[in-house]
Design a protein around this motif. Structure first.
Motif, mmCIF file in Angstrom:
data_model
loop_
_atom_site.group_PDB
_atom_site.id
_atom_site.type_symbol
_atom_site.label_atom_id
_atom_site.label_comp_id
_atom_site.label_asym_id
_atom_site.label_seq_id
_atom_site.Cartn_x
_atom_site.Cartn_y
_atom_site.Cartn_z
ATOM 1 N N GLU A 242 0.842 -1.213 0.000
ATOM 2 C CA GLU A 242 0.000 0.000 0.000
ATOM 3 C C GLU A 242 0.868 1.249 0.000
ATOM 4 O OE1 GLU A 242 -3.155 0.876 -0.158
ATOM 5 O OE2 GLU A 242 -4.058 -1.111 -0.287
ATOM 6 N N PHE A 243 1.813 1.311 -0.894
ATOM 7 C CA PHE A 243 2.725 2.447 -0.853
ATOM 8 C C PHE A 243 2.151 3.690 -1.541
ATOM 9 C CE2 PHE A 243 5.477 2.277 -4.888
ATOM 10 C CZ PHE A 243 4.473 1.662 -5.605
ATOM 11 N N ARG A 309 8.534 10.401 -12.821
ATOM 12 C CA ARG A 309 9.783 10.501 -12.041
ATOM 13 C C ARG A 309 9.526 10.269 -10.565
ATOM 14 N NH1 ARG A 309 11.390 14.052 -15.750
ATOM 15 N NH2 ARG A 309 10.348 15.840 -14.799
ATOM 16 N N GLU A 310 8.446 10.842 -10.081
ATOM 17 C CA GLU A 310 8.089 10.674 -8.658
ATOM 18 C C GLU A 310 7.824 9.197 -8.344
ATOM 19 O OE1 GLU A 310 7.056 13.064 -5.200
ATOM 20 O OE2 GLU A 310 6.431 13.946 -7.083
ATOM 21 N N LEU A 311 7.093 8.545 -9.237
ATOM 22 C CA LEU A 311 6.822 7.118 -9.044
ATOM 23 C C LEU A 311 8.137 6.339 -9.086
ATOM 24 C CD1 LEU A 311 4.519 4.967 -8.783
ATOM 25 C CD2 LEU A 311 4.764 4.637 -11.247
ATOM 26 N N GLY A 312 9.030 6.748 -9.985
ATOM 27 C CA GLY A 312 10.323 6.073 -10.119
ATOM 28 C C GLY A 312 11.120 6.110 -8.819
ATOM 29 N N VAL A 313 11.055 7.230 -8.110
ATOM 30 C CA VAL A 313 11.770 7.320 -6.834
ATOM 31 C C VAL A 313 11.224 6.263 -5.868
ATOM 32 C CG1 VAL A 313 12.214 8.776 -4.818
ATOM 33 C CG2 VAL A 313 12.278 9.776 -7.122
ATOM 34 N N ALA A 314 9.886 6.133 -5.842
ATOM 35 C CA ALA A 314 9.270 5.136 -4.958
ATOM 36 C C ALA A 314 9.660 3.724 -5.389
ATOM 37 C CB ALA A 314 7.753 5.300 -4.968
ATOM 38 N N VAL A 315 9.751 3.498 -6.691
ATOM 39 C CA VAL A 315 10.177 2.182 -7.182
ATOM 40 C C VAL A 315 11.619 1.918 -6.750
ATOM 41 C CG1 VAL A 315 10.647 0.805 -9.263
ATOM 42 C CG2 VAL A 315 8.571 2.197 -9.141
ATOM 43 N N GLY A 316 12.435 2.967 -6.779
ATOM 44 C CA GLY A 316 13.813 2.835 -6.307
ATOM 45 C C GLY A 316 13.866 2.389 -4.851
ATOM 46 N N TRP A 317 12.966 2.917 -4.043
ATOM 47 C CA TRP A 317 12.887 2.495 -2.639
ATOM 48 C C TRP A 317 12.550 1.006 -2.545
ATOM 49 C CZ3 TRP A 317 13.836 4.467 2.117
ATOM 50 C CH2 TRP A 317 14.169 5.832 2.188
ATOM 51 N N LEU A 318 11.597 0.572 -3.356
ATOM 52 C CA LEU A 318 11.230 -0.844 -3.323
ATOM 53 C C LEU A 318 12.425 -1.721 -3.700
ATOM 54 C CD1 LEU A 318 7.686 -0.887 -4.998
ATOM 55 C CD2 LEU A 318 8.251 -1.200 -2.588
ATOM 56 N N ILE A 319 13.176 -1.264 -4.704
ATOM 57 C CA ILE A 319 14.361 -2.023 -5.126
ATOM 58 C C ILE A 319 15.363 -2.085 -3.967
ATOM 59 C CG2 ILE A 319 16.358 -2.039 -6.692
ATOM 60 C CD1 ILE A 319 14.533 -0.662 -8.786
ATOM 61 N N GLY A 320 15.550 -0.944 -3.309
ATOM 62 C CA GLY A 320 16.499 -0.902 -2.199
ATOM 63 C C GLY A 320 16.065 -1.752 -1.022
ATOM 64 N N ARG A 349 16.314 3.938 -11.296
ATOM 65 C CA ARG A 349 17.720 3.523 -11.318
ATOM 66 C C ARG A 349 18.608 4.550 -10.646
ATOM 67 N NH1 ARG A 349 17.005 0.421 -16.932
ATOM 68 N NH2 ARG A 349 16.202 -1.468 -15.919
ATOM 69 N N SER A 350 18.246 5.832 -10.786
ATOM 70 C CA SER A 350 19.131 6.821 -10.170
ATOM 71 C C SER A 350 18.843 6.960 -8.683
ATOM 72 C CB SER A 350 19.020 8.171 -10.886
ATOM 73 O OG SER A 350 17.735 8.692 -10.693
ATOM 74 N N ALA A 354 23.317 1.474 -7.411
ATOM 75 C CA ALA A 354 23.580 1.101 -8.806
ATOM 76 C C ALA A 354 23.675 -0.412 -8.999
ATOM 77 C CB ALA A 354 24.858 1.776 -9.289
ATOM 78 N N LEU A 355 24.352 -1.081 -8.099
ATOM 79 C CA LEU A 355 24.556 -2.527 -8.239
ATOM 80 C C LEU A 355 23.222 -3.276 -8.254
ATOM 81 C CD1 LEU A 355 26.679 -4.857 -8.271
ATOM 82 C CD2 LEU A 355 26.372 -4.960 -5.792
ATOM 83 N N LEU A 356 22.269 -2.814 -7.429
ATOM 84 C CA LEU A 356 20.955 -3.470 -7.371
ATOM 85 C C LEU A 356 20.100 -3.060 -8.566
ATOM 86 C CD1 LEU A 356 20.041 -3.050 -3.589
ATOM 87 C CD2 LEU A 356 21.285 -4.904 -4.702
ATOM 88 N N ALA A 357 20.139 -1.758 -8.891
ATOM 89 C CA ALA A 357 19.285 -1.234 -9.954
ATOM 90 C C ALA A 357 19.669 -1.821 -11.309
ATOM 91 C CB ALA A 357 19.379 0.286 -9.987
ATOM 92 N N ARG A 358 20.958 -2.039 -11.503
ATOM 93 C CA ARG A 358 21.459 -2.527 -12.793
ATOM 94 C C ARG A 358 20.784 -3.832 -13.207
ATOM 95 N NH1 ARG A 358 27.332 -4.230 -12.160
ATOM 96 N NH2 ARG A 358 26.238 -6.134 -11.600
ATOM 97 N N ASP A 359 20.552 -4.705 -12.243
ATOM 98 C CA ASP A 359 19.998 -6.023 -12.563
ATOM 99 C C ASP A 359 18.483 -6.084 -12.465
ATOM 100 O OD1 ASP A 359 22.539 -7.012 -12.951
ATOM 101 O OD2 ASP A 359 22.801 -7.435 -10.812
ATOM 102 N N THR A 360 17.851 -4.950 -12.270
ATOM 103 C CA THR A 360 16.395 -4.953 -12.101
ATOM 104 C C THR A 360 15.701 -4.600 -13.411
ATOM 105 O OG1 THR A 360 16.724 -4.208 -9.831
ATOM 106 C CG2 THR A 360 14.499 -3.992 -10.735
ATOM 107 N N GLN A 361 14.758 -5.448 -13.811
ATOM 108 C CA GLN A 361 13.983 -5.161 -15.021
ATOM 109 C C GLN A 361 12.688 -4.473 -14.636
ATOM 110 O OE1 GLN A 361 13.229 -8.866 -16.952
ATOM 111 N NE2 GLN A 361 15.401 -9.340 -17.151
ATOM 112 N N ILE A 362 12.456 -3.313 -15.215
ATOM 113 C CA ILE A 362 11.196 -2.594 -14.972
ATOM 114 C C ILE A 362 10.463 -2.542 -16.303
ATOM 115 C CG2 ILE A 362 10.174 -0.427 -14.194
ATOM 116 C CD1 ILE A 362 12.825 0.101 -12.674
#
Ligand SMILES: [Zn+2]
Length: 391
Positions: A242-243, A309-320, A349-350, A354-362
């Motif tokens: 529920e993010f 872009r805003e959604l992308g930041v939240a996706v970055g959090w999920l990846i992290g 990705r930004s 970087a190491l985690l984002a590189r291997d993530t397919q969106i």
């Protein structure tokens, strides 16, 4: 066949063992049809005699059928078996904010017939409407019904089939599951719509199935369904993913949940339509918004891409946080196409390591309009036949 389990209890009864083995056979066929009886014995580790018995029961039950012959390895060519897609039909419902949809679905996730109705406010009217939908779908379907699966917005206790709370629909303690079970006498499952979306992708569209998967649905609301270690992760209170209702940045826009600055207020289709209308009054709904974006209307492109872009930041959090490598985006946002997706990707990705984002397919998912109807059906199939999740 009864509710599935992922592991056989240590002191399993004869019946539990048989159900478990039957699901092993059915699952192998579901994932890798066609197979011969010998293939099945090899793949499941069961004896040929056991496989023969189980296959006989599944054929009698209408779930699988013999179809053609395989290549001979010396002797007689083996008879091949496959799941009969129409061996059971399922009813899937999506109690969305803009419309209620219902469909008759087969075991392969093919939609055989569907109906859409406008939603109607309070809980009592909702129940009546759901009855109408199911009655209409059952009216001319004579096939064996496995049950009813429902996807709805909000926090949903799947163990009791109760919508605990829905921000968007003003429902509280709505006992959908029990009410439908009582009326129709078939198993009913209820799940959060984004959770259902994740199951739809995992069950019907991903081969091989990833063990970890996040499906983010962006429509009128924003929410995610999370599959971890092959299982749907619902969280301690059914609210995982529920993010959409997490405050981001210093935005102050009031949210329908009663708080301010939620991700949903910046990135959902509803908020984008509102923001775009202020710039371009001819934009009144999702369709006109998407058209304006695709036509390259400058102010509109900026609004939509800022939100991406805003959604992308939240996706970055999920990846992290989760390090899940498969992330799918589904829902009406898919209409914005690759420019929107590219912006989400860049931003995610930004904002992640970087190491985690590189291997993530969106990527975009496979279905957008029917993803909840299919997901609700997938959940039912998993619970009744043990098909879908990864084991
Ligand atoms: Zn909110």
């Amino acid at each position: 066949m009864t509710r599935s389990g992922t592991v056989l209890p240590e002191k399993a009864t004869h019946r539990q063992t048989r159900t478990f083995n039957q699901q092993l056979v059915l699952r192998a066929l579901y994932d890798q049809s066609p197979l011969s009886r010998a293939d099945l014995a090899r793949m499941t580790g069961l004896t040929r005699t056991s496989v023969g018995g189980l296959v006989g029961t599944l054929i009698d039950d209408g779930l699988i059928k013999e179809s053609g012959r395989g290549r001979s390895s010396g002797g007689k060519s083996p008879i091949l078996l496959r799941v009969d897609p129409d061996g059971r039909h399922l009813i899937g419902l999506d109690l969305g904010e803009a419309q209620f949809s219902g469909a008759v679905v087969n075991l392969r996730g093919e939609i055989l017939r569907s109906i859409h109705l406008p939603p109607d406010g309070d809980s009592d009217a909702t129940i009546e409407l759901v009855f109408q939908l199911v009655d209409a779908l059952r009216a001319d379907d004579r096939s064996d019904l496995l049950g009813i699966g429902i996807g709805a917005p909000g926090i949903i206790d799947t163990s009791t089939g109760t919508v605990l709370w829905s921000v968007n629909q003003q429902w509280a303690e709505l006992r959908l599951g029990p009410l439908l079970e009582e009326r129709y006498g078939v198993p009913v499952v209820v799940a959060n719509d984004s959770h259902a979306a994740a199951l739809a992708e995992l069950t019907f569209f991903r081969r091989p199935r990833p063990k970890n998967l996040i499906v983010i649905r962006v429509g009128r609301g924003v929410g995610a369904g999370i599959i971890l270690n092959g299982q749907l992760f619902q969280g301690d209170g059914y609210g995982a993913g529920e993010f959409g209702h997490v405050s981001v940045g210093d935005a102050e826009a009031p949210c329908r949940c009663g708080r301010d600055g939620c991700l949903e207020t910046a990135t959902s289709m509803r908020s984008l339509v509102d923001a775009a209308r202020a710039v371009e009054p001819s934009i009144t709904d999702e369709g006109t918004l998407v058209s304006a974006f695709l036509a390259g209307v400058t102010g509109i492109r900026r609004i939509v891409l800022d939100a991406a872009r805003e959604l992308g930041v939240a996706v970055g959090w999920l990846i992290g946080v989760l390090n899940v490598r498969h992330i799918l985006l589904v829902g009406p946002v898919a209409g914005f196409g690759d420019d929107w997706l590219g912006e989400v990707r860049r931003s995610a990705r930004s904002s992640a390591l970087a190491l985690l984002a590189r291997d993530t397919q969106i990527e975009f998912g496979h279905v957008h309009d029917d993803v909840v109807v299919l997901g609700a059906s997938a959940l039912l199939m998993e619970q009744q036949l043990g098909l879908g999740l990864v084991r």
